[in-house]
Design a protein around this motif. Structure first.
Motif, short mmCIF file in Angstrom:
data_model
loop_
_atom_site.label_atom_id
_atom_site.label_comp_id
_atom_site.label_asym_id
_atom_site.label_seq_id
_atom_site.Cartn_x
_atom_site.Cartn_y
_atom_site.Cartn_z
N GLN A 124 0.84 -1.18 0.00
CA GLN A 124 0.00 0.00 0.00
C GLN A 124 0.88 1.24 0.00
O GLN A 124 1.93 1.25 0.63
CB GLN A 124 -0.89 0.04 1.23
CG GLN A 124 -1.82 -1.14 1.43
CD GLN A 124 -2.66 -0.97 2.70
OE1 GLN A 124 -3.39 0.01 2.89
NE2 GLN A 124 -2.50 -1.92 3.58
N THR A 125 0.39 2.31 -0.62
CA THR A 125 1.17 3.53 -0.76
C THR A 125 1.76 4.01 0.55
O THR A 125 2.96 4.29 0.66
CB THR A 125 0.27 4.65 -1.34
OG1 THR A 125 -0.44 4.15 -2.46
CG2 THR A 125 1.09 5.87 -1.72
N ASN A 126 0.91 4.14 1.56
CA ASN A 126 1.30 4.75 2.83
C ASN A 126 1.84 3.75 3.84
O ASN A 126 2.20 4.13 4.96
CB ASN A 126 0.10 5.46 3.46
CG ASN A 126 -1.07 4.52 3.68
OD1 ASN A 126 -1.47 3.78 2.77
ND2 ASN A 126 -1.65 4.53 4.86
N MET A 127 1.91 2.50 3.46
CA MET A 127 2.40 1.46 4.37
C MET A 127 3.74 0.93 3.87
O MET A 127 4.78 1.52 4.11
CB MET A 127 1.35 0.35 4.52
CG MET A 127 0.05 0.81 5.11
SD MET A 127 0.21 1.20 6.87
CE MET A 127 -1.50 1.50 7.29
N CYS A 128 3.71 -0.17 3.15
CA CYS A 128 4.96 -0.83 2.77
C CYS A 128 5.74 -0.06 1.71
O CYS A 128 6.97 -0.08 1.71
CB CYS A 128 4.69 -2.25 2.31
SG CYS A 128 4.02 -3.27 3.67
N VAL A 129 5.06 0.63 0.80
CA VAL A 129 5.77 1.44 -0.19
C VAL A 129 6.49 2.59 0.50
O VAL A 129 7.70 2.80 0.31
CB VAL A 129 4.82 1.95 -1.29
CG1 VAL A 129 5.52 2.97 -2.18
CG2 VAL A 129 4.28 0.79 -2.12
N GLU A 130 5.76 3.35 1.31
CA GLU A 130 6.38 4.49 1.99
C GLU A 130 7.47 4.06 2.95
O GLU A 130 8.55 4.67 2.99
CB GLU A 130 5.33 5.31 2.73
CG GLU A 130 5.92 6.54 3.41
CD GLU A 130 4.89 7.48 4.01
OE1 GLU A 130 5.30 8.35 4.80
OE2 GLU A 130 3.69 7.35 3.70
N THR A 131 7.23 3.01 3.73
CA THR A 131 8.24 2.55 4.69
C THR A 131 9.51 2.12 3.98
O THR A 131 10.63 2.46 4.40
CB THR A 131 7.69 1.40 5.53
OG1 THR A 131 6.50 1.83 6.19
CG2 THR A 131 8.70 0.95 6.58
N THR A 132 9.37 1.37 2.89
CA THR A 132 10.53 0.92 2.13
C THR A 132 11.28 2.10 1.53
O THR A 132 12.52 2.17 1.58
CB THR A 132 10.10 -0.05 1.02
OG1 THR A 132 9.52 -1.21 1.62
CG2 THR A 132 11.28 -0.46 0.15
N ALA A 133 10.54 3.06 0.96
CA ALA A 133 11.18 4.23 0.36
C ALA A 133 11.90 5.08 1.41
O ALA A 133 13.00 5.58 1.17
CB ALA A 133 10.14 5.06 -0.38
N ARG A 134 11.30 5.25 2.58
CA ARG A 134 11.94 6.02 3.65
C ARG A 134 13.26 5.34 4.06
O ARG A 134 14.29 6.00 4.20
CB ARG A 134 11.02 6.10 4.87
CG ARG A 134 9.92 7.15 4.78
CD ARG A 134 9.00 6.99 5.99
NE ARG A 134 7.98 8.03 6.07
CZ ARG A 134 8.04 9.08 6.88
NH1 ARG A 134 9.09 9.25 7.68
NH2 ARG A 134 7.05 9.96 6.91
N MET A 135 13.20 4.04 4.26
CA MET A 135 14.40 3.34 4.71
C MET A 135 15.47 3.34 3.62
O MET A 135 16.66 3.51 3.91
CB MET A 135 14.07 1.91 5.11
CG MET A 135 15.20 1.19 5.81
SD MET A 135 14.65 -0.33 6.62
CE MET A 135 16.23 -0.88 7.29
#
Length: 201
Positions: A124-135
């Motif tokens: 999901q955009t705000n879950m696994c996508v965002e978390t992966t991109a932040r890290m």
């Protein structure tokens, strides 16, 4: 954001995160946004195959008995991903939001391959996508997120808590990632235009 100001490296890795059949269970997840997400993800996968760039498939295995649990039909990749996934350079299985906490070790593989640029798409955009991109941004990768190749679902903080629509959450992710310096937020169209075949192909 200026989509003309980036270059796609010859070995840029496309991370396709959690594009699994369980996310088609509308009664379980609720309303979603961006019905074009799957078509855009497929277009990126096709472009990465055509140009010989590495593709990484990431799959979530829920430990809480959800529709993404191992053994549940929803754990499987959506058909269009599985059909295109035969040439995936790596498949990662995870139980948390970040693709960097999975098996096999994503960062270790990227380092071994000399990959420094990541394109992150999926659910999901705000879950696994965002978390992966932040890290990934924290780890020093050059990260590009085509927001229109992601989607998410309406979410509330509980019966008495605040709620946001899927589109509001996607907007918040875009602001968090680009405004926070974690990633550059772009579009599928811009990435396809910027990713011609590598000169060595």
């Amino acid at each position: 954001m200026n989509d003309t100001e980036f270059h796609i490296a010859d070995n840029a890795a496309l991370l396709v995160i959690d594009v699994q059949k369980g996310f088609d269970d509308a009664p379980f997840w609720g309303p979603r946004n961006n019905p074009a997400a799957e078509a855009n993800i497929a277009a990126l996968m096709d472009a990465w195959e055509a140009t010989g760039r590495p593709l990484v498939l990431v799959r979530h295995t829920s430990v809480s008995g959800s529709v993404l649990a191992a053994g549940h039909p929803g754990h499987a990749f959506k058909d269009f991903v599985e059909e295109r996934g035969g040439r995936a350079a790596l498949r990662v299985d995870k139980t948390v939001n970040s693709s960097f906490y999975g098996t096999p070790d994503l960062a270790e593989w990227l380092t071994a391959q000399g990959v420094g640029q990541l394109v992150v798409a999926g659910i999901q955009t705000n879950m696994c996508v965002e978390t992966t991109a932040r890290m990934a941004g924290n780890l020093g990768y050059d990260v590009l997120v085509p927001l229109d190749a992601t989607h998410t679902f309406d979410l509330s903080a509980g019966p008495q808590g605040p709620a946001l629509t899927a589109e509001q959450l996607a907007t918040a992710t875009a602001v968090n990632l680009q405004g926070g310096g974690f990633a550059r937020v772009t579009t599928t169209e811009a990435l396809l235009a910027a990713a011609p075949a590598p000169a060595t192909a």
